[in-house]
Write a protein that holds these residues in place. Structure first.
Motif, PDB file in Angstrom:
ATOM      1  N   CYS A  30     -98.795 105.523  26.851  1.00  0.00           N
ATOM      2  CA  CYS A  30     -98.304 104.916  25.613  1.00  0.00           C
ATOM      3  C   CYS A  30     -99.138 103.694  25.232  1.00  0.00           C
ATOM      4  CB  CYS A  30     -96.840 104.512  25.813  1.00  0.00           C
ATOM      5  SG  CYS A  30     -96.162 103.523  24.484  1.00  0.00           S
ATOM      6  N   PRO A  31     -99.665 103.636  23.997  1.00  0.00           N
ATOM      7  CA  PRO A  31    -100.444 102.465  23.587  1.00  0.00           C
ATOM      8  C   PRO A  31     -99.629 101.170  23.548  1.00  0.00           C
ATOM      9  CG  PRO A  31    -100.441 104.165  21.858  1.00  0.00           C
ATOM     10  CD  PRO A  31     -99.645 104.685  23.002  1.00  0.00           C
ATOM     11  N   ILE A  32     -98.345 101.257  23.200  1.00  0.00           N
ATOM     12  CA  ILE A  32     -97.493 100.059  23.200  1.00  0.00           C
ATOM     13  C   ILE A  32     -97.351  99.548  24.636  1.00  0.00           C
ATOM     14  CG2 ILE A  32     -95.188  99.135  22.727  1.00  0.00           C
ATOM     15  CD1 ILE A  32     -94.998 101.228  20.457  1.00  0.00           C
ATOM     16  N   SER A  33     -97.189 100.470  25.569  1.00  0.00           N
ATOM     17  CA  SER A  33     -97.072 100.088  26.974  1.00  0.00           C
ATOM     18  C   SER A  33     -98.368  99.454  27.475  1.00  0.00           C
ATOM     19  CB  SER A  33     -96.710 101.313  27.826  1.00  0.00           C
ATOM     20  OG  SER A  33     -96.296 100.918  29.105  1.00  0.00           O
ATOM     21  N   GLN A  34     -99.496  99.957  27.019  1.00  0.00           N
ATOM     22  CA  GLN A  34    -100.780  99.375  27.416  1.00  0.00           C
ATOM     23  C   GLN A  34    -100.895  97.940  26.921  1.00  0.00           C
ATOM     24  OE1 GLN A  34    -102.860 100.789  29.588  1.00  0.00           O
ATOM     25  NE2 GLN A  34    -104.004  98.885  29.551  1.00  0.00           N
ATOM     26  N   ALA A  35    -100.448  97.683  25.694  1.00  0.00           N
ATOM     27  CA  ALA A  35    -100.473  96.317  25.153  1.00  0.00           C
ATOM     28  C   ALA A  35     -99.546  95.406  25.958  1.00  0.00           C
ATOM     29  CB  ALA A  35    -100.064  96.332  23.685  1.00  0.00           C
ATOM     30  N   ALA A  36     -98.355  95.904  26.312  1.00  0.00           N
ATOM     31  CA  ALA A  36     -97.418  95.122  27.119  1.00  0.00           C
ATOM     32  C   ALA A  36     -97.997  94.840  28.500  1.00  0.00           C
ATOM     33  CB  ALA A  36     -96.084  95.853  27.236  1.00  0.00           C
TER      34      ALA A  36
END
Length: 110
Positions: A30-36
């Protein structure tokens, strides 16, 4: 420094041995998870005295589910949880996981 945990046994050991620690539930896809994860990593590097752990949801589904069930915290990914005295004292998910929000949640005694 971030440390990966994979098993319920490792998590139980943390609950029993750490006064407080952060745990990030991280999705590998998940790209959102990568940012987090990047925010979490930055926080970890700036607060080396605070134990920071993570699990990859795809690799540790039983552990992720156990945490959600044991502590009645709806599973989300990404999700950061601060544990203090053996129970969750703060959590955030998705875009709310920032270096700043993690730092603001630090227990007073740290």
């Amino acid at each position: 420094m971030l440390k990966k945990i994979d098993s319920i046994e490792e998590f139980t050991e943390l609950l029993n041995n750490e006064n407080s620690f952060y745990l990030l539930k991280h999705s590998l896809t998940c790209p959102i998870s990568q940012a987090a994860y990047k925010e979490y990593e930055k926080f970890s590097n700036e607060h080396e005295n605070i134990p920071t752990y993570y699990l990859a949801v795809q690799d540790s589904r039983p552990l992720s589910n156990e945490i959600a069930e044991q502590f009645q915290i709806k599973h989300e990914s990404p999700q950061a949880i601060l544990f203090a005295d053996g129970k969750p004292s703060w959590n955030a998910s998705h875009w709310k996981i920032t270096n700043r929000s993690l730092a603001q949640a630090i227990p007073v005694q740290e």
